[in-house]
Every structure is written in structure tokens, then in C-alpha cells.
Design a protein around this motif. Sequence first.
Motif, PDB file in Angstrom:
ATOM      1  N   ALA A   1       0.838  -1.206   0.000  1.00 34.15           N
ATOM      2  CA  ALA A   1       0.000   0.000   0.000  1.00 34.15           C
ATOM      3  C   ALA A   1       0.868   1.249   0.000  1.00 34.15           C
ATOM      4  O   ALA A   1       0.588   2.223  -0.708  1.00 34.15           O
ATOM      5  CB  ALA A   1      -0.929  -0.015   1.208  1.00 34.15           C
ATOM      6  N   ALA A   2       1.936   1.229   0.811  1.00 32.09           N
ATOM      7  CA  ALA A   2       2.845   2.379   0.871  1.00 32.09           C
ATOM      8  C   ALA A   2       3.530   2.589  -0.468  1.00 32.09           C
ATOM      9  O   ALA A   2       3.692   3.720  -0.943  1.00 32.09           O
ATOM     10  CB  ALA A   2       3.882   2.174   1.977  1.00 32.09           C
ATOM     11  N   ALA A   3       3.950   1.471  -1.107  1.00 37.01           N
ATOM     12  CA  ALA A   3       4.605   1.566  -2.405  1.00 37.01           C
ATOM     13  C   ALA A   3       3.653   2.126  -3.448  1.00 37.01           C
ATOM     14  O   ALA A   3       4.033   2.929  -4.308  1.00 37.01           O
ATOM     15  CB  ALA A   3       5.118   0.192  -2.828  1.00 37.01           C
ATOM     16  N   SER A   4       2.396   1.719  -3.378  1.00 33.38           N
ATOM     17  CA  SER A   4       1.401   2.220  -4.317  1.00 33.38           C
ATOM     18  C   SER A   4       1.176   3.711  -4.135  1.00 33.38           C
ATOM     19  O   SER A   4       1.075   4.464  -5.106  1.00 33.38           O
ATOM     20  CB  SER A   4       0.084   1.462  -4.122  1.00 33.38           C
ATOM     21  OG  SER A   4      -0.913   1.975  -4.968  1.00 33.38           O
ATOM     22  N   GLU A   5       1.109   4.156  -2.879  1.00 35.09           N
ATOM     23  CA  GLU A   5       0.940   5.581  -2.595  1.00 35.09           C
ATOM     24  C   GLU A   5       2.149   6.370  -3.073  1.00 35.09           C
ATOM     25  O   GLU A   5       2.013   7.442  -3.680  1.00 35.09           O
ATOM     26  CB  GLU A   5       0.729   5.789  -1.095  1.00 35.09           C
ATOM     27  CG  GLU A   5       0.679   7.254  -0.653  1.00 35.09           C
ATOM     28  CD  GLU A   5      -0.526   7.995  -1.208  1.00 35.09           C
ATOM     29  OE1 GLU A   5      -0.510   9.238  -1.177  1.00 35.09           O
ATOM     30  OE2 GLU A   5      -1.478   7.332  -1.660  1.00 35.09           O
TER      31      GLU A   5
ATOM     32  N   SER B   1       1.999   6.735  -6.785  1.00 31.86           N
ATOM     33  CA  SER B   1       0.999   7.727  -7.185  1.00 31.86           C
ATOM     34  C   SER B   1       1.543   9.145  -7.055  1.00 31.86           C
ATOM     35  O   SER B   1       1.313  10.003  -7.920  1.00 31.86           O
ATOM     36  CB  SER B   1      -0.264   7.575  -6.334  1.00 31.86           C
ATOM     37  OG  SER B   1      -0.882   6.330  -6.554  1.00 31.86           O
ATOM     38  N   LEU B   2       2.273   9.393  -5.972  1.00 30.51           N
ATOM     39  CA  LEU B   2       2.869  10.711  -5.770  1.00 30.51           C
ATOM     40  C   LEU B   2       3.932  10.996  -6.829  1.00 30.51           C
ATOM     41  O   LEU B   2       4.025  12.111  -7.352  1.00 30.51           O
ATOM     42  CB  LEU B   2       3.474  10.797  -4.368  1.00 30.51           C
ATOM     43  CG  LEU B   2       2.468  10.756  -3.218  1.00 30.51           C
ATOM     44  CD1 LEU B   2       3.201  10.610  -1.883  1.00 30.51           C
ATOM     45  CD2 LEU B   2       1.590  11.998  -3.210  1.00 30.51           C
ATOM     46  N   ARG B   3       4.727   9.987  -7.148  1.00 27.47           N
ATOM     47  CA  ARG B   3       5.747  10.158  -8.187  1.00 27.47           C
ATOM     48  C   ARG B   3       5.097  10.511  -9.519  1.00 27.47           C
ATOM     49  O   ARG B   3       5.551  11.423 -10.231  1.00 27.47           O
ATOM     50  CB  ARG B   3       6.594   8.892  -8.328  1.00 27.47           C
ATOM     51  CG  ARG B   3       7.704   9.024  -9.371  1.00 27.47           C
ATOM     52  CD  ARG B   3       8.375   7.697  -9.653  1.00 27.47           C
ATOM     53  NE  ARG B   3       7.501   6.794 -10.395  1.00 27.47           N
ATOM     54  CZ  ARG B   3       7.285   6.856 -11.709  1.00 27.47           C
ATOM     55  NH1 ARG B   3       7.840   7.819 -12.428  1.00 27.47           N
ATOM     56  NH2 ARG B   3       6.494   5.976 -12.300  1.00 27.47           N
ATOM     57  N   LEU B   4       4.044   9.800  -9.865  1.00 30.64           N
ATOM     58  CA  LEU B   4       3.367  10.058 -11.133  1.00 30.64           C
ATOM     59  C   LEU B   4       2.770  11.458 -11.175  1.00 30.64           C
ATOM     60  O   LEU B   4       2.776  12.120 -12.228  1.00 30.64           O
ATOM     61  CB  LEU B   4       2.292   9.004 -11.367  1.00 30.64           C
ATOM     62  CG  LEU B   4       2.799   7.582 -11.656  1.00 30.64           C
ATOM     63  CD1 LEU B   4       1.629   6.604 -11.696  1.00 30.64           C
ATOM     64  CD2 LEU B   4       3.589   7.544 -12.958  1.00 30.64           C
TER      65      LEU B   4
ATOM     66  N   ALA C   1      13.926  13.740  -3.832  1.00 25.78           N
ATOM     67  CA  ALA C   1      13.992  12.407  -3.223  1.00 25.78           C
ATOM     68  C   ALA C   1      12.817  12.285  -2.267  1.00 25.78           C
ATOM     69  O   ALA C   1      12.525  13.218  -1.511  1.00 25.78           O
ATOM     70  CB  ALA C   1      15.303  12.217  -2.470  1.00 25.78           C
ATOM     71  N   TYR C   2      12.165  11.125  -2.289  1.00 25.18           N
ATOM     72  CA  TYR C   2      10.992  10.908  -1.442  1.00 25.18           C
ATOM     73  C   TYR C   2      11.250   9.734  -0.503  1.00 25.18           C
ATOM     74  O   TYR C   2      11.709   8.667  -0.930  1.00 25.18           O
ATOM     75  CB  TYR C   2       9.759  10.628  -2.298  1.00 25.18           C
ATOM     76  CG  TYR C   2       8.503  10.368  -1.487  1.00 25.18           C
ATOM     77  CD1 TYR C   2       7.953  11.361  -0.688  1.00 25.18           C
ATOM     78  CD2 TYR C   2       7.880   9.119  -1.521  1.00 25.18           C
ATOM     79  CE1 TYR C   2       6.808  11.125   0.055  1.00 25.18           C
ATOM     80  CE2 TYR C   2       6.734   8.870  -0.782  1.00 25.18           C
ATOM     81  CZ  TYR C   2       6.201   9.881   0.010  1.00 25.18           C
ATOM     82  OH  TYR C   2       5.072   9.646   0.753  1.00 25.18           O
ATOM     83  N   ILE C   3      10.964   9.954   0.780  1.00 25.01           N
ATOM     84  CA  ILE C   3      11.161   8.955   1.825  1.00 25.01           C
ATOM     85  C   ILE C   3       9.807   8.459   2.296  1.00 25.01           C
ATOM     86  O   ILE C   3       8.925   9.262   2.632  1.00 25.01           O
ATOM     87  CB  ILE C   3      11.944   9.549   3.012  1.00 25.01           C
ATOM     88  CG1 ILE C   3      13.329  10.024   2.567  1.00 25.01           C
ATOM     89  CG2 ILE C   3      12.059   8.543   4.156  1.00 25.01           C
ATOM     90  CD1 ILE C   3      14.025  10.918   3.578  1.00 25.01           C
TER      91      ILE C   3
ATOM     92  N   THR D   1       2.238  18.578  -2.537  1.00 23.11           N
ATOM     93  CA  THR D   1       1.887  17.309  -3.168  1.00 23.11           C
ATOM     94  C   THR D   1       2.303  16.128  -2.304  1.00 23.11           C
ATOM     95  O   THR D   1       1.515  15.191  -2.090  1.00 23.11           O
ATOM     96  CB  THR D   1       2.563  17.198  -4.544  1.00 23.11           C
ATOM     97  OG1 THR D   1       2.133  18.273  -5.387  1.00 23.11           O
ATOM     98  CG2 THR D   1       2.225  15.863  -5.214  1.00 23.11           C
ATOM     99  N   LEU D   2       3.527  16.163  -1.792  1.00 27.08           N
ATOM    100  CA  LEU D   2       4.088  15.001  -1.103  1.00 27.08           C
ATOM    101  C   LEU D   2       3.704  14.912   0.367  1.00 27.08           C
ATOM    102  O   LEU D   2       3.461  13.806   0.880  1.00 27.08           O
ATOM    103  CB  LEU D   2       5.615  15.013  -1.219  1.00 27.08           C
ATOM    104  CG  LEU D   2       6.198  14.867  -2.617  1.00 27.08           C
ATOM    105  CD1 LEU D   2       7.720  14.916  -2.553  1.00 27.08           C
ATOM    106  CD2 LEU D   2       5.742  13.560  -3.265  1.00 27.08           C
TER     107      LEU D   2
END
Length: 379
Positions: A35-39, A42-45, A66-68, A362-363
Amino acid sequence: MVSLKYVFCGLSAACLISTTSSAQILPSPTTESRAAASEAESLRLALQTNLPAWLDEYDVPSAAIAYIENGKLAWTMASGEANKNTPATPETLYNIASMTKPLVAETVTRLAASGHFSLDDSMAQTWIDPDIQDDPRHIALTPTIALTHRTGFPNWRFETDNILTFKHDPDSQFGYSGEGLQYVARYIERKMGEPLETLVAENIFGPAGMTETTFTDKDWLDGRIAISQAKDGTRAYAPRREKWNAADDVWSSVSDYARFMIFVMDNPFNEQSPSEYWLPEHNLKSQICGEGRVSPELCPNALGFSAGWSIYDTSDNLIVFHGGGDVGERTMGLFNPITKQGAVIFTNGANGQKIVRDVIKTLLPDPSFGAFMTMQAGG
């Protein structure tokens, strides 16, 4: 502007400077991790779609992010040009300006936690700047006072005819000061008998796995650095210093600085909860809350400094952050030590604060912090 090339790096060896054997068996992802990877994806896209247009709208040459997520580096990306006809990549090195300060502050606090000195010791027995040696107020200066911007110094001594002086008494009021970080850096050099860069490498760069960050000029900077764009559109490279500055002009990549923030989150000095550990020394929220700034209904619970970081505490989030800005750079690193979510945003344009604002909204959306970032960006 030229067309902008978009570059993305996920969890690959090239991005993280690590290798994974193809024969290595990795644990199966949990439902929560999926679920975290999917979120995160989505943010990356969302940023992949919006970032090039923002760069064009605000006239910023490039940005790297970079996103953590859950205390791990989820992805890095870049868009725009690091230099003419040279696309920015996640490995592009940016001048991070005042984001230098947390590197030094964390070094100071970790040396103190190891028992080498107390953060409340007077620095006068080890270091006194010659400019203030005849002013008895120098005795009151401690590492804590320097790291919370309460030395009474100007931001830089060139503001006072290149002579360091007290604008007000130490620990009497807040006053953001690069000279304060320079002062405590000279103190730890003399206290420890080692150069500042060695101390940072031993206490931060090595333990955090940072290999793309430097205070001074190195051959490996060649061909990798982003040229800076000033307000008038002129472009020039930021200084490649021969001598360290404890408060400015470090070069780094977004992934390297993200590793630093992850290290900070993973290695607190004690077992306090994050809400206790990240408690600002003094609450300065009155300086930002009011008409035309952060509206009263969005005013944070607290705003202040702790161990060189800025702390922004809202009803929804505890945000630890530090920004940077020089003639042609605007940068930001922030994380929530409770959720272990965070981001690093580097830009090489004087209008980059607007990019930083929009990326953060956004993030890590938070109405109060969003209002603060809008104020910082001038609207």
C-alpha cells in the motif's frame, strides 16, 4: 525555455549506490508495504506530470527530488536542465546553501552525546573569536545557544563591517545567524583536535552512507553540478570552496541528503518519543502568525529550533525541516519523525521556492505548513 527532460530513479543500484545480487532472496512485501509503495508511486506520477510545467511557469532551470516513505528512500527524480543542453538527473549535485547547517549541528550534538563536551558548556575555554575577545559576553556562548540561533550575532559579519559583534545579548532573543554555526564549528575543531570536514565525515557521512556530499572542492564535482540562475536570469556556478563554511555552500545530491535525514530519524540520542525528542527550545510561532502571513486558524502549535533543525508542530504533523537559499538556489529537506515520511527538494533557480512549495503540498500536505510554505514563497 527549452523542452524539459524528465528523469526518474526508483530503488535501483544506480540511484542508491548499492548493489543487489540477482540471486539474493528478498522477503515478500506485506500488504502494508504494498500500500505504501502504491501511494509513493501515485505521488511520483503526480510530480512526473506537474513538475516540468512548474519549472516552465516559474522560470526555474531544474529540480531534483527524493521521497522517503516509512523511513526508506522510495524514489528519486529530476526534471529540467542542470546546465545548457545538460538534463538534470537524480545524481546532479546542487549547492544546498543553508541546508549545510543541519550537517554541522548534528555533528556537534552527536559529539556532545558521546561525552566529549556538554551542549551547555561555555565555549570560551576552547574558542574565542578575536573580534569579541574584549567583550565579556562571549563567556555566555554555548553550543546550544549557537545551534538555536541565539548568539546575538548578525547573520554574517560582512553586515557589521566584517567585524564580528553582538547585535544583542546572547540568549536574549532569536536571530538567525550563519556566524553562530561558524563559531560552534571552530569550537569543535579545537575541542576535538580535528578539521570540521573530518568530524562530519566520521560522525555523519560515514555512518549515513553519504558519498556525494562535500564542503570543499573535489575533482568528482566536475561535470556533475547544476549551474545557478539568479532573479535576473543570469547564470553562474556557485562557489567551489577551498575552505569549509559551516553554514553555506555544501554540494550534495538529493539521494545523499535523504540518506542523512534517514540516519537522523533512525539514530536519536535517547529513547524519548519523537514529540518529546523534537521539542523546540523556544516557541517562535508568533513571528509567522498573523494577517498576511499564516492565518490564526492555521497557526502551528509550535515553531522553533532544536539541534540545528527547524521544528513545525501542527495538529496533524510534526515536521522537522531546513531550507536553503542563495542567489540562484532554493532547497528544502523535511521529514516527519513519527510517520518517517520525508522529502528533499533541490532547485537551481532563484524562483525555486515556488517549486519547493508545490512539491511539498503534493508530497506532504498539511494546511498549516502549506500556508507557511506559501508565505515563504511570497504567495
